[in-house]
Scaffold this active site. Structure first.
Site, short mmCIF file in Angstrom:
data_model
loop_
_atom_site.label_atom_id
_atom_site.label_comp_id
_atom_site.label_asym_id
_atom_site.label_seq_id
_atom_site.Cartn_x
_atom_site.Cartn_y
_atom_site.Cartn_z
N SER A 167 34.46 3.64 9.78
CA SER A 167 34.38 2.34 10.44
C SER A 167 35.10 2.46 11.77
O SER A 167 36.30 2.76 11.81
CB SER A 167 35.04 1.26 9.57
OG SER A 167 35.03 0.02 10.24
N ASP A 217 27.03 -2.82 10.23
CA ASP A 217 27.10 -4.20 9.75
C ASP A 217 26.07 -5.10 10.42
O ASP A 217 25.27 -5.77 9.77
CB ASP A 217 28.51 -4.78 9.98
CG ASP A 217 29.58 -4.07 9.17
OD1 ASP A 217 29.31 -3.75 8.00
OD2 ASP A 217 30.67 -3.84 9.70
N ARG A 256 38.59 -9.24 20.81
CA ARG A 256 37.85 -10.25 20.05
C ARG A 256 37.82 -11.64 20.70
O ARG A 256 36.78 -12.29 20.71
CB ARG A 256 38.40 -10.35 18.61
CG ARG A 256 38.23 -9.09 17.78
CD ARG A 256 36.82 -8.55 17.86
NE ARG A 256 36.59 -7.40 17.01
CZ ARG A 256 35.93 -6.32 17.38
NH1 ARG A 256 35.47 -6.22 18.62
NH2 ARG A 256 35.72 -5.33 16.53
N ASP A 271 39.56 -9.20 11.95
CA ASP A 271 38.63 -9.65 12.98
C ASP A 271 37.96 -10.97 12.64
O ASP A 271 37.63 -11.76 13.54
CB ASP A 271 37.56 -8.58 13.23
CG ASP A 271 38.06 -7.47 14.14
OD1 ASP A 271 39.10 -7.66 14.78
OD2 ASP A 271 37.40 -6.42 14.21
#
Length: 407
Positions: A179, A18, A98, A127
């Site tokens: 992923s 990404d 995060r 996320d």
């Protein structure tokens, strides 16, 4: 802000699929803006190798690598361990990483005078919420760019097409395009064959597991460990004094070789859909088990039961990106109070994916062998008759009333 006013962007950069294509995409779609890549080191190890060269080759002006590992363990992981916080059995490996990364992003964005912060989270996932709520806490007016909510790319295959068209090197192929999210606490796997809950994870396939082995491939002899805690915080492993981070890393090695910590779940995402994932959390699974074991002898019944109730709320807050909220802080204060006597040592036997209790000790233990013994003790069993009469009085009164009305 208008697009034309955005001249400098700070990008949450991992070097994965990404964020690798986001750098040229930003420059193409935001007036050739300056892109400053920021990688929060939360223990992803080899994923950081060659990151600066890759970021600059794809168009970034510079890369910051922030060492957040100690702070991550002490201020984010341990509060969750002490709380016993699990989201549907998931040990929150991505969730509590995060907020600290987002905090670092904001610090660099303010230092660099950036006009916006960009992340590579999809519009389907959790996320995006975790990043953006944390950004709102530290920089309420900072614009956020989320390419997955703007670009025409619809799949990871199309991302690979874009990368190939722009000569962006990737470490994955279309066949290994899971992923993944990796840090010192866990590794998650999503996508490909895992998108069908009817498919068994390929635990024995070489290269699938990265933090350990399948229980089928674990060694044939059990391994004993001893963990010591002070006020709910791990302080030593096998009688060796270590920092919490060192303990987590060593437990990852021990748990990994014993096939500990594999979790295959279909979880309920914040955005409303169900998602199937496989998690590797070898050290964390051991740490949670040891801490829970110690609490069985150091917490009284009322506190333990209320703490278990609030652990669900705590986990929901962390999973849903609400780390920086008054309620999470208040719950942490409650948890810290419960941990004042959670000190002692725990012995565990690890064997082919299993964690077997092997002894627990604490000077604050509430367990009395004299009271609980089936042998002779100071406990007067006659006392129980009066207790039962009082405890059962509402039931007796109700039954007598029912008999009266049913005649």
């Amino acid at each position: 802000m208008k697009k034309e006013d955005i001249k400098k962007v700070v990008l949450a950069y991992s070097g994965g699929l990404d964020t690798s294509i986001i750098i040229p995409w930003l420059k193409e779609n935001y007036n050739n803006c300056e892109v400053i890549a920021v990688s929060g080191n939360v223990g992803q190890a080899d994923e950081l190798e060659g990151l600066e060269e890759k970021a600059k080759k794809t168009g970034a002006s510079k890369l910051y690598v922030l060492d957040l590992t100690d702070e991550y363990v002490n201020d984010f992981i341990l509060p969750c361990v002490k709380a016993g916080a699990k989201y549907e059995d998931y040990l929150l490996g991505t969730s509590h990483a995060r907020p600290i990364i987002a905090k670092g992003l904001v610090e660099i964005a303010l230092k660099e005078g950036a006009d916006a912060i960009c992340h590579g989270c999809t519009g389907k996932g959790n996320d995006q919420v975790r990043f953006e709520l944390a950004i709102k806490h530290f920089a309420p007016n900072m614009p956020v760019i989320a390419p997955w909510r703007e670009w025409p790319i619809k799949s990871r295959d199309e991302e690979i097409d874009y990368a190939e068209a722009h000569n962006i090197p990737l470490k994955i192929s279309r066949e290994t395009n899971y992923s993944k999210d990796k840090n010192l606490w866990h590794l998650s796997h999503e996508g490909l064959d895992l998108e069908d809950p009817g498919n068994e994870p390929l635990y024995e396939k070489p290269g699938f597991l990265e933090m350990g082995v399948s229980p089928l491939e674990a060694k044939d002899e059990p391994e004993y460990i001893e963990l010591a805690f002070e006020q709910g915080i791990p302080v030593s492993l096998n009688q060796e004094k270590l920092t919490p981070k060192e303990i987590v890393l060593k437990l990852n090695e021990i748990g990994g070789r014993n096939g500990i910590g594999l979790l295959d779940i279909v979880e309920n995402r914040l955005v409303g859909m169900k998602s199937r994932g496989v998690y590797e959390t070898p050290g964390g699974t051991i740490l949670y088990a040891a801490h829970d074991y110690l609490e069985t002898i150091t917490l009284d019944k009322l506190t333990a039961h209320k703490k278990a109730e609030l652990a669900l709320t705590f986990a929901d807050l962390v999973y849903n990106g609400q780390w920086y909220t008054p309620l999470r802080e208040a719950l942490s204060a409650f948890v810290d109070k419960t941990q004042e006597r959670v000190s002692g040592s725990v012995k565990l036997k690890l064997y082919k994916g299993n964690i077997i209790k092997a002894g627990v000790f604490s000077e604050y233990s509430l367990y009395s062998e004299d009271l609980a013994s089936f042998g002779e003790s100071d406990y007067d069993q006659k006392d129980s008759a009066g207790f039962i009469n009082l405890y059962g009085l509402p039931i007796k009164v109700q039954a007598l009333a029912d008999q009266k009305h049913n005649k």
